[in-house]
Structure formats: structure tokens, C-alpha cells
Design a protein around this motif. Structure first.
Motif, PDB file in Angstrom:
ATOM      1  N   PRO A  15       0.830  -1.217   0.000  1.00 30.69           N
ATOM      2  CA  PRO A  15       0.000   0.000   0.000  1.00 30.69           C
ATOM      3  C   PRO A  15       0.862   1.264   0.000  1.00 30.69           C
ATOM      4  CG  PRO A  15      -0.787  -1.585   1.614  1.00 30.69           C
ATOM      5  CD  PRO A  15       0.547  -2.092   1.146  1.00 30.69           C
ATOM      6  N   PHE A  16       0.421   2.265  -0.749  1.00 34.92           N
ATOM      7  CA  PHE A  16       1.152   3.533  -0.812  1.00 34.92           C
ATOM      8  C   PHE A  16       0.150   4.652  -1.054  1.00 34.92           C
ATOM      9  CE2 PHE A  16       3.874   6.825  -2.707  1.00 34.92           C
ATOM     10  CZ  PHE A  16       4.919   6.835  -1.792  1.00 34.92           C
ATOM     11  N   ASP A  17      -0.406   5.174   0.033  1.00 37.27           N
ATOM     12  CA  ASP A  17      -1.420   6.235  -0.029  1.00 37.27           C
ATOM     13  C   ASP A  17      -0.718   7.588  -0.010  1.00 37.27           C
ATOM     14  OD1 ASP A  17      -3.657   7.763   0.043  1.00 37.27           O
ATOM     15  OD2 ASP A  17      -4.262   7.220   2.068  1.00 37.27           O
ATOM     16  N   ASN A  18      -0.547   8.171  -1.196  1.00 43.13           N
ATOM     17  CA  ASN A  18       0.198   9.418  -1.298  1.00 43.13           C
ATOM     18  C   ASN A  18      -0.210  10.120  -2.587  1.00 43.13           C
ATOM     19  OD1 ASN A  18       2.240  11.459  -1.008  1.00 43.13           O
ATOM     20  ND2 ASN A  18       3.465  10.013   0.158  1.00 43.13           N
ATOM     21  N   THR A  19       0.550  11.126  -2.965  1.00 42.31           N
ATOM     22  CA  THR A  19       0.354  11.839  -4.224  1.00 42.31           C
ATOM     23  C   THR A  19       1.694  11.993  -4.923  1.00 42.31           C
ATOM     24  OG1 THR A  19      -1.476  13.095  -3.275  1.00 42.31           O
ATOM     25  CG2 THR A  19      -0.544  13.936  -5.314  1.00 42.31           C
ATOM     26  N   VAL A  20       1.716  11.752  -6.237  1.00 42.64           N
ATOM     27  CA  VAL A  20       2.933  11.945  -7.022  1.00 42.64           C
ATOM     28  C   VAL A  20       2.686  13.031  -8.061  1.00 42.64           C
ATOM     29  CG1 VAL A  20       3.771   9.593  -6.676  1.00 42.64           C
ATOM     30  CG2 VAL A  20       2.308  10.118  -8.654  1.00 42.64           C
ATOM     31  N   THR A  21       3.761  13.717  -8.449  1.00 43.02           N
ATOM     32  CA  THR A  21       3.684  14.779  -9.452  1.00 43.02           C
ATOM     33  C   THR A  21       4.638  14.464 -10.585  1.00 43.02           C
ATOM     34  OG1 THR A  21       3.153  16.428  -7.754  1.00 43.02           O
ATOM     35  CG2 THR A  21       3.926  17.252  -9.878  1.00 43.02           C
ATOM     36  N   THR A  22       4.128  14.511 -11.815  1.00 45.29           N
ATOM     37  CA  THR A  22       4.969  14.237 -12.975  1.00 45.29           C
ATOM     38  C   THR A  22       5.956  15.375 -13.208  1.00 45.29           C
ATOM     39  OG1 THR A  22       3.349  15.234 -14.463  1.00 45.29           O
ATOM     40  CG2 THR A  22       3.160  12.874 -14.072  1.00 45.29           C
ATOM     41  N   LYS A  23       6.986  15.095 -13.983  1.00 43.97           N
ATOM     42  CA  LYS A  23       8.023  16.090 -14.254  1.00 43.97           C
ATOM     43  C   LYS A  23       7.641  16.928 -15.479  1.00 43.97           C
ATOM     44  CE  LYS A  23      11.444  13.177 -12.013  1.00 43.97           C
ATOM     45  NZ  LYS A  23      12.698  12.401 -12.136  1.00 43.97           N
ATOM     46  N   ASP A  24       8.627  17.508 -16.147  1.00 46.22           N
ATOM     47  CA  ASP A  24       8.346  18.477 -17.219  1.00 46.22           C
ATOM     48  C   ASP A  24       8.099  17.818 -18.573  1.00 46.22           C
ATOM     49  OD1 ASP A  24       8.619  20.588 -15.475  1.00 46.22           O
ATOM     50  OD2 ASP A  24      10.758  20.837 -15.870  1.00 46.22           O
ATOM     51  N   ALA A  25       7.561  16.605 -18.592  1.00 49.69           N
ATOM     52  CA  ALA A  25       7.312  15.929 -19.862  1.00 49.69           C
ATOM     53  C   ALA A  25       6.094  15.020 -19.720  1.00 49.69           C
ATOM     54  CB  ALA A  25       8.535  15.117 -20.288  1.00 49.69           C
TER      55      ALA A  25
ATOM     56  N   ALA B 195       4.249  -0.953 -21.289  1.00 46.13           N
ATOM     57  CA  ALA B 195       3.720   0.384 -21.559  1.00 46.13           C
ATOM     58  C   ALA B 195       2.276   0.295 -22.068  1.00 46.13           C
ATOM     59  CB  ALA B 195       4.592   1.106 -22.571  1.00 46.13           C
ATOM     60  N   VAL B 196       1.415   1.177 -21.546  1.00 51.57           N
ATOM     61  CA  VAL B 196       0.019   1.231 -21.974  1.00 51.57           C
ATOM     62  C   VAL B 196      -0.076   2.190 -23.161  1.00 51.57           C
ATOM     63  CG1 VAL B 196      -2.344   1.798 -21.310  1.00 51.57           C
ATOM     64  CG2 VAL B 196      -0.783   0.782 -19.634  1.00 51.57           C
ATOM     65  N   THR B 197      -0.485   1.683 -24.315  1.00 46.41           N
ATOM     66  CA  THR B 197      -0.583   2.531 -25.497  1.00 46.41           C
ATOM     67  C   THR B 197      -1.801   3.437 -25.408  1.00 46.41           C
ATOM     68  OG1 THR B 197      -1.795   0.804 -26.680  1.00 46.41           O
ATOM     69  CG2 THR B 197       0.592   0.839 -26.952  1.00 46.41           C
ATOM     70  N   GLY B 198      -1.637   4.666 -25.863  1.00 45.96           N
ATOM     71  CA  GLY B 198      -2.751   5.611 -25.891  1.00 45.96           C
ATOM     72  C   GLY B 198      -3.080   6.238 -24.557  1.00 45.96           C
ATOM     73  N   ARG B 199      -2.263   5.991 -23.534  1.00 44.94           N
ATOM     74  CA  ARG B 199      -2.503   6.556 -22.213  1.00 44.94           C
ATOM     75  C   ARG B 199      -1.224   7.212 -21.704  1.00 44.94           C
ATOM     76  NH1 ARG B 199      -7.021   7.646 -20.046  1.00 44.94           N
ATOM     77  NH2 ARG B 199      -6.489   6.885 -17.961  1.00 44.94           N
ATOM     78  N   ALA B 200      -1.342   8.403 -21.120  1.00 44.41           N
ATOM     79  CA  ALA B 200      -0.189   9.100 -20.560  1.00 44.41           C
ATOM     80  C   ALA B 200      -0.681  10.150 -19.574  1.00 44.41           C
ATOM     81  CB  ALA B 200       0.648   9.756 -21.657  1.00 44.41           C
ATOM     82  N   LEU B 201       0.232  10.639 -18.738  1.00 50.34           N
ATOM     83  CA  LEU B 201      -0.085  11.691 -17.775  1.00 50.34           C
ATOM     84  C   LEU B 201       0.523  13.002 -18.245  1.00 50.34           C
ATOM     85  CD1 LEU B 201       0.673   9.824 -14.416  1.00 50.34           C
ATOM     86  CD2 LEU B 201      -1.416   9.800 -15.792  1.00 50.34           C
ATOM     87  N   ASN B 202      -0.209  14.092 -18.054  1.00 52.75           N
ATOM     88  CA  ASN B 202       0.290  15.401 -18.459  1.00 52.75           C
ATOM     89  C   ASN B 202       1.515  15.788 -17.641  1.00 52.75           C
ATOM     90  OD1 ASN B 202      -1.646  15.879 -20.424  1.00 52.75           O
ATOM     91  ND2 ASN B 202      -3.084  16.776 -18.971  1.00 52.75           N
ATOM     92  N   ALA B 203       2.376  16.602 -18.236  1.00 55.79           N
ATOM     93  CA  ALA B 203       3.547  17.133 -17.527  1.00 55.79           C
ATOM     94  C   ALA B 203       3.095  17.980 -16.339  1.00 55.79           C
ATOM     95  CB  ALA B 203       4.401  17.968 -18.475  1.00 55.79           C
ATOM     96  N   ASN B 204       3.837  17.877 -15.234  1.00 55.11           N
ATOM     97  CA  ASN B 204       3.615  18.703 -14.033  1.00 55.11           C
ATOM     98  C   ASN B 204       2.202  18.536 -13.454  1.00 55.11           C
ATOM     99  OD1 ASN B 204       6.252  20.006 -14.235  1.00 55.11           O
ATOM    100  ND2 ASN B 204       5.387  21.049 -16.009  1.00 55.11           N
TER     101      ASN B 204
END
Length: 431
Positions: free
Chosen positions: A299-309, A320-329
């Protein structure tokens, strides 16, 4: 997949972006006790000039004496950082254009060792930080260059003697590689624990350097208790061919259709993913379905933030999941943590995971110790870094400026001090 918002500390940094108008803070020293109090905000009317011509105008709010923190797109401070003046002041700031320059590192035999592209203000000083591994600068003064538009820089370095160490088991199976350096042929270099492949041991850690670019073999033995399965693969409706460590077909070796097998690691060979199901026996990912063991998930109840990409997401078995990604920052709520093939992942949705190396963890204190105090930057602009040691290219700290610190960490042999949320400065940049 649900986004979550995160609150960032306000920091006074050199930046090409607007940092906002939040009230800044300042540190007051009273005897041996440091306290923090709200600082009065001032308003300045700022005009930006390049070569005597106006290129921008902005009304900014901040703290007197602190960096303005905003410059027109494509420009940065010229020479020295501009600070806020008294409330209501009309301020003229000289700026220069942001440029890119190529830096070549050339060894004592005039051979190219490596190249990099650096970004900064035209005419400004720039301190080189990515000196190629295994080399030292011929002249320390070359560490700082003056950027000029269109100029290419050739920096002289002394290249150390370099050998490649190949780790092999008794059956001649390669399980890893490392690079070692020293000044002279014949020098003894001790292999570090991080260089020796995980899960293996060797009776000899000391290696004698041979001629430059030579290759050496070090025999290793797998730890008896280290071979824990990563997950399980299930063969599809046809038999699955087995392959060697290098992706070559093993004649007469297959896995039965619809059979299940433990796998111990995965890797990519020529763009194809393989799972290791036995010593030097691998099966193609396209021939099986895979699932990581639940023992690797916590378990890991937290929040992560993506970098500049834009950031990729992966399935539980590392695909890798095709067609899925997280926005930068962008920030995302996590549910679990997964360790797969020595890589850590955080779960951000059903069977969607993000690599720890692609994000920062909010309020992550691993490897961090409190270090409240004030640091002074040396005579050059100081590069800033994220908690995982990645350079922040759009921000820097001004020469001879002072900054309140909150924490200290040691990362890859380098000490860093925290001066803002996920913004750290190297101890080597301090006065």
C-alpha cells in the motif's frame, strides 16, 4: 483516473516564468533562534530592455531585495539578477536573449569524448556541470564559459584510463557490466556494491586496469536467497519458443501451450520484451500473458507529481500502456507501490502504474535529514535540481545570494540542500 491538486511552497528563484504574487517570507536571526515572519509586499512597474529597445513591461509584486522572478518569453537577466526595489518604483531591467550552445569535450588526443547542449542568456556566464564520466577538466577555468549566440565550445579534458568489466557466471552467462576509470594503466580499482549485479557476489572486488578501452571478465555467483520470482507468465494457445540471454533461439526448447511459469526478470532485446523463466532461458512477451506477484505490491497512499514531460503509464507487469499518458507537471493520487525488476512503480489507476523515476513523491522524506539554516551561493549562478537529482533548466540561484534551507540529502555521492519544494542546490555550488 482522478487528478488531485497539490500545494507548492513559494520560492524566490531565477525563472523564465511568472512565479505569481504570493506574499514572500524572510528569515530573521535572533540570537541562536531562527523564526519566519511575513514580509511586506511591494509593487514595481518593470520595463525590460534589450540592446536599448523595450521588449516587455510588467507590474510585479514581491519582496524588496529579492529577485523579480519574471522575464519576457525568450529573454533572461543580463549580467546580474534584477531584484525588487521600493514600493511603487519604476524599474528598468536589461535582458538578453535565451540561446542554446553546443559544448564539445575533447581529450588530450583531440578525440571527441562527449557533447551537450546548454541553455542560458546570450553573454551570460554558464557553469558546466556534466563533465563526462572518467574525465577531468584540463583547466579549471574552463568550467565557466561565456555564452555567445552561434558559438560552439571545445573544452579540453584529460581522459582517464577506461576499462569495461563484464560480469559472468561460471557457465559463461553475462549478467551485467560496469565501467571503471583511473589515471594510469596498472592502477587498482575496487568495484563498488552498486557496480556488482544485484543478487550476485564475487570473491575479487579489486580489478587492475589494463590498456585503455580494454575489457575484463569478473566471475560472479548468484546468491542462494536472491532468486525470487517477479511474477507468473502463462503461455497462450500455442507452444512458446525459448531464447538465450541474447535473443537467439534455443533449439528443441519450448513451453507447452496454456502452461504457467514463474519469471524472474524482464528485458528488451531489439525492441522485443522477454521474460526469464530459467537460467539463460527467456520467452517472448508476445507469446505469453504476464502478471506480477502480489508480494511485490505494498500500500502507498500518497500523491505523485509528474516532471516536465508527458509521462508514460504501465501495466502491473511493466508493459507500456498505449494511448494513455499523464500530463507534464500534473499530480495524481496513488494507491499502491510495486517493485518490478529493480524498478519502482506507483499505481495511479486500475492496472495503470507510473515509474518512480518519472515523478516526484509529495512529502517524500526518504534519504532526507533536517538541515535548517542559511546557505550562501558561490560566485556563479547555481543550478537547481529535483529530489532525484534531475537538473531544473528553467531556474537557478543568483551568485552570492543567501537562502534558507529546510533539509539535506546525499545522492550519488553529492550533498544537496533544499531551498524550495522539490528544488535543491548542490553543496559544491555554495561559497
Amino acid at each position: 483516473m482522478k487528478k488531485s491538486t497539490s500545494l507548492l511552497f513559494s520560492g524566490l528563484l531565477v525563472s523564465g516564468m511568472v512565479l505569481g504574487t504570493l506574499p514572500m517570507t524572510q528569515t530573521v536571526q535572533a540570537a541562536d533562534k531562527v523564526t519566519t515572519q511575513a514580509a511586506a509586499s511591494v509593487t514595481n512597474n518593470v520595463t525590460y530592455e534589450y540592446n536599448g529597445e523595450k521588449v516587455g513591461q510588467k507590474t510585479l509584486q514581491g519582496t524588496e531585495g529579492q529577485p523579480l522572478g519574471y522575464y519576457p518569453d525568450g529573454y533572461i537577466y543580463s549580467g546580474s539578477i534584477a531584484n525588487f526595489q521600493k514600493d511603487g518604483a519604476n524599474v528598468t531591467v536589461n535582458v538578453t536573449k535565451m540561446i542554446s550552445a553546443k559544448v564539445n569535450y575533447v581529450d588530450q588526443n583531440n578525440n571527441l569524448v562527449n557533447s551537450e547542449v546548454v541553455n542560458g542568456g546570450d553573454g551570460n556566464k554558464y557553469t558546466l556541470t556534466d563533465i563526462p564520466a572518467g574525465t577531468t577538466l584540463l583547466n579549471d577555468a574552463d568550467k565557466t564559459i561565456t555564452l555567445e549566440n552561434g558559438k560552439e565550445y571545445n573544452i579540453k579534458v584529460n581522459k582517464q584510463v577506461f576499462n569495461t568489466v563484464i560480469f559472468k557466471t561460471a557457465d559463461n552467462t553475462e549478467v551485467g557490466r560496469a565501467e571503471i576509470y583511473s589515471q594510469n594503466v596498472g592502477d587498482t580499482v575496487d568495484l563498488t556494491d552498486s557496480q556488482i549485479p544485484s543478487g550476485y557476489t564475487t570473491t575479487t572486488k579489486s580489478v587492475t586496469l589494463q590498456s585503455d578501452n580494454n575489457t575484463q571478465i569478473v566471475t560472479v555467483t548468484k546468491n542462494a536467497d536472491s532468486e525470487q520470482p517477479t511474477g507468473v507468465v502463462t503461455v497462450k494457445d500455442q507452444t512458446a519458443q525459448l531464447y538465450t540471454n541474447y535473443g537467439n533461439t534455443i533449439s528443441g526448447r519450448t513451453l507447452a501451450a496454456n502452461s504457467s511459469w514463474k519469471y524472474y526478470e524482464s528485458k528488451t532485446i531489439k525492441g522485443e520484451t522477454y521474460y526469464r523463466v530459467a537460467t539463460n532461458e527467456w520467452v517472448k512477451a508476445s507469446d505469453v500473458s504476464a502478471e506480477a506477484t502480489t508480494s511485490n505490491v505494498t500500500p502507498f497512499d500518497n500523491t505523485v507529481t509528474t516532471k516536465d514531460a508527458i509521462t508514460k503509464v504501465y501495466t502491473k507487469d511493466g508493459q507500456a500502456v498505449t494511448g494513455r499518458a499523464l500530463n507534464a507537471n500534473s499530480s495524481w493520487k496513488t494507491a499502491n507501490k510495486l517493485v518490478l525488476n529493480d524498478e519502482t512503480y506507483y499505481q495511479v489507476a486500475t492496472n495503470e502504474w507510473v515509474k518512480a523515476s518519472d515523478v516526484t513523491v509529495n512529502n517524500d522524506t526518504t534519504g532526507v535529514t533536517p538541515a535548517k539554516g542559511v546557505v550562501t551561493i558561490g560566485g556563479s549562478v547555481a543550478q537547481l535540481y529535483t529530489k532525484d537529482g534531475q537538473a531544473i533548466t528553467s531556474r537557478a540561484l543568483g551568485p552570492n545570494s543567501k537562502w534558507q534551507t529546510a533539509n539535506k540529502m546525499d545522492l550519488k555521492g553529492e550533498t544537496y540542500y533544499q531551498v524550495a519544494t522539490n528544488e535543491w542546490v548542490k553543496a559544491s555550488s555554495l561559497a
